[in-house]
Scaffold this motif. Sequence first.
Motif, PDB file in Angstrom:
ATOM      1  N   SER A  15       0.820  -1.214   0.000  1.00 50.58           N
ATOM      2  CA  SER A  15       0.000   0.000   0.000  1.00 50.58           C
ATOM      3  C   SER A  15       0.850   1.259   0.000  1.00 50.58           C
ATOM      4  O   SER A  15       1.804   1.387   0.779  1.00 50.58           O
ATOM      5  N   SER A 120     -12.536   6.925  -8.049  1.00 48.28           N
ATOM      6  CA  SER A 120     -11.123   7.278  -7.880  1.00 48.28           C
ATOM      7  C   SER A 120     -11.000   8.785  -7.663  1.00 48.28           C
ATOM      8  O   SER A 120     -11.698   9.552  -8.323  1.00 48.28           O
ATOM      9  N   PRO A 121     -10.143   9.194  -6.707  1.00 49.26           N
ATOM     10  CA  PRO A 121      -9.202   8.462  -5.850  1.00 49.26           C
ATOM     11  C   PRO A 121      -9.930   7.553  -4.850  1.00 49.26           C
ATOM     12  O   PRO A 121     -11.031   7.857  -4.404  1.00 49.26           O
ATOM     13  N   TYR A 123      -9.365   4.231  -1.668  1.00 45.71           N
ATOM     14  CA  TYR A 123      -8.558   3.438  -0.749  1.00 45.71           C
ATOM     15  C   TYR A 123      -7.855   2.318  -1.510  1.00 45.71           C
ATOM     16  O   TYR A 123      -8.486   1.619  -2.315  1.00 45.71           O
ATOM     17  N   PRO A 124      -6.559   2.125  -1.285  1.00 46.29           N
ATOM     18  CA  PRO A 124      -5.798   1.180  -2.103  1.00 46.29           C
ATOM     19  C   PRO A 124      -5.939  -0.285  -1.720  1.00 46.29           C
ATOM     20  O   PRO A 124      -5.176  -1.120  -2.206  1.00 46.29           O
ATOM     21  N   ASN A 172     -12.646   6.907   2.207  1.00 43.21           N
ATOM     22  CA  ASN A 172     -11.229   7.106   2.461  1.00 43.21           C
ATOM     23  C   ASN A 172     -10.596   7.100   1.066  1.00 43.21           C
ATOM     24  O   ASN A 172     -10.681   6.082   0.369  1.00 43.21           O
ATOM     25  N   PRO A 173     -10.090   8.237   0.562  1.00 45.91           N
ATOM     26  CA  PRO A 173      -9.440   9.331   1.300  1.00 45.91           C
ATOM     27  C   PRO A 173     -10.188  10.653   1.357  1.00 45.91           C
ATOM     28  O   PRO A 173      -9.654  11.634   1.878  1.00 45.91           O
ATOM     29  N   PHE A 348      -3.471   6.875  -3.661  1.00 46.71           N
ATOM     30  CA  PHE A 348      -4.858   6.475  -3.891  1.00 46.71           C
ATOM     31  C   PHE A 348      -5.148   6.362  -5.383  1.00 46.71           C
ATOM     32  O   PHE A 348      -6.267   6.562  -5.810  1.00 46.71           O
ATOM     33  N   ASP A 349      -4.136   6.047  -6.152  1.00 47.29           N
ATOM     34  CA  ASP A 349      -4.093   5.847  -7.601  1.00 47.29           C
ATOM     35  C   ASP A 349      -3.825   7.178  -8.315  1.00 47.29           C
ATOM     36  O   ASP A 349      -3.861   8.244  -7.693  1.00 47.29           O
ATOM     37  N   GLY A 352      -5.208  10.820  -7.884  1.00 43.84           N
ATOM     38  CA  GLY A 352      -4.902  11.588  -6.681  1.00 43.84           C
ATOM     39  C   GLY A 352      -3.748  12.557  -6.861  1.00 43.84           C
ATOM     40  O   GLY A 352      -3.403  13.291  -5.924  1.00 43.84           O
ATOM     41  N   ARG A 357      -3.661  13.718   1.263  1.00 43.04           N
ATOM     42  CA  ARG A 357      -4.669  13.337   2.257  1.00 43.04           C
ATOM     43  C   ARG A 357      -4.193  13.763   3.623  1.00 43.04           C
ATOM     44  O   ARG A 357      -3.079  13.432   4.045  1.00 43.04           O
TER      45      ARG A 357
END
Length: 380
Positions: A15, A120-121, A123-124, A172-173, A348-349, A352, A357
């Motif tokens: 992550s 998107s963004p 949580y990963p 999240n986020p 977060f990809d 983001g 965050r």
Amino acid sequence: MTSAINHQVQKIEISGIRKFFNRINHIEGIISLTIGQPDFETPQHIKDAAIQAINQNFTSYTHNAGFIELRQAISSFMNQKYHLTYDPTSEIIVTNGASQAIDTALRTILTDGDEVILPSPVYPGYAPIILQCGATPIYIDTTTTQFKLTAAHVKSAVTDKTKAIILPYPSNPTGVSLDKNELQEIADIANTHDLIVIADEIYSELMYDRPHVSIGTMAKERTIIINGLSKSHAMTGWRIGVLMAPEWLAKECIKVHQYNVSCASSISQKAALAAFSDGMNDAVPMREEYRKRRALTGDYLRTLGFTTIEPDGAFYFLARIPSDLSSFDFSVQLAERAKVGVIPGTAFDPHGEGYIRVSYACSQESIHEAFSRMQTFLKK
């Protein structure tokens, strides 16, 4: 020897949140606005229940889905809080945290070639599991829609390979959530295209200005709901999550769960019983303190030139940085020069990029000091 490794595992990485946290955590005197962990203690009555369970030797395996009294308490809690109706005998599974519930849900429904729609963004923690199942995450850019996945987004992304939609709200986020009408529009599309909805509602007790609404009240027969106690009851280390699904889905999920972990910790289950029964409103004082921190953090961010969207819930801002630096470079320099830790939005990809965050799951004193340092950093 890499040929011995599952090629799907080789595609995934640790992550980005944890990687960045580990990178800066050694900095002496750093104020961390990074990890999404409540800074409150687990309520005493919950700890007492665990101690009693140990002393009474409640230390054996339980039913794979969790002992029945706990599932009954969960059913009652979810009904009173969110008007959800799940049979404790056949539609509720107690898991080792919400993360394991997500893993179980995705492994139950996905096969090679499937596609899963994600806002998107995001949580990963979803994409790596999707990839391990041989499926493909389809990221939808929500930066132009207030970080909300819309029905129009979903409709345009659906193909004959689409198996599921993930709705992680409150997010999240971003802290953003969806209202009843927005959820209903997505539920209608899921019904039309025969899609499974995975609703990650782990932050449901941390909604500030309106009650949380669950899509499980609109499309129960195709929805898997994920929840738990980590955020609501400050129980991250206890690892208690909840998976709720209609019986036709739950009876398949329990197979995956059984062969993965057998059952959740018996001691943690006894603590969870106290949380879901006697701790119905344990989140209220925490939520009120987070509300104050949200206001404080938002004021600071806007004063310093960050562009923000007010969070509906959770304890994060995803803020656009007032700088030409990349999210990663900005975050590294902020940590090294100002001793303030945030998470770069690219954790977060790629959607983001340009954001950070900021977690306000820390004291108001820490927030004041962090932004004082950040102000000095930005001036330089």
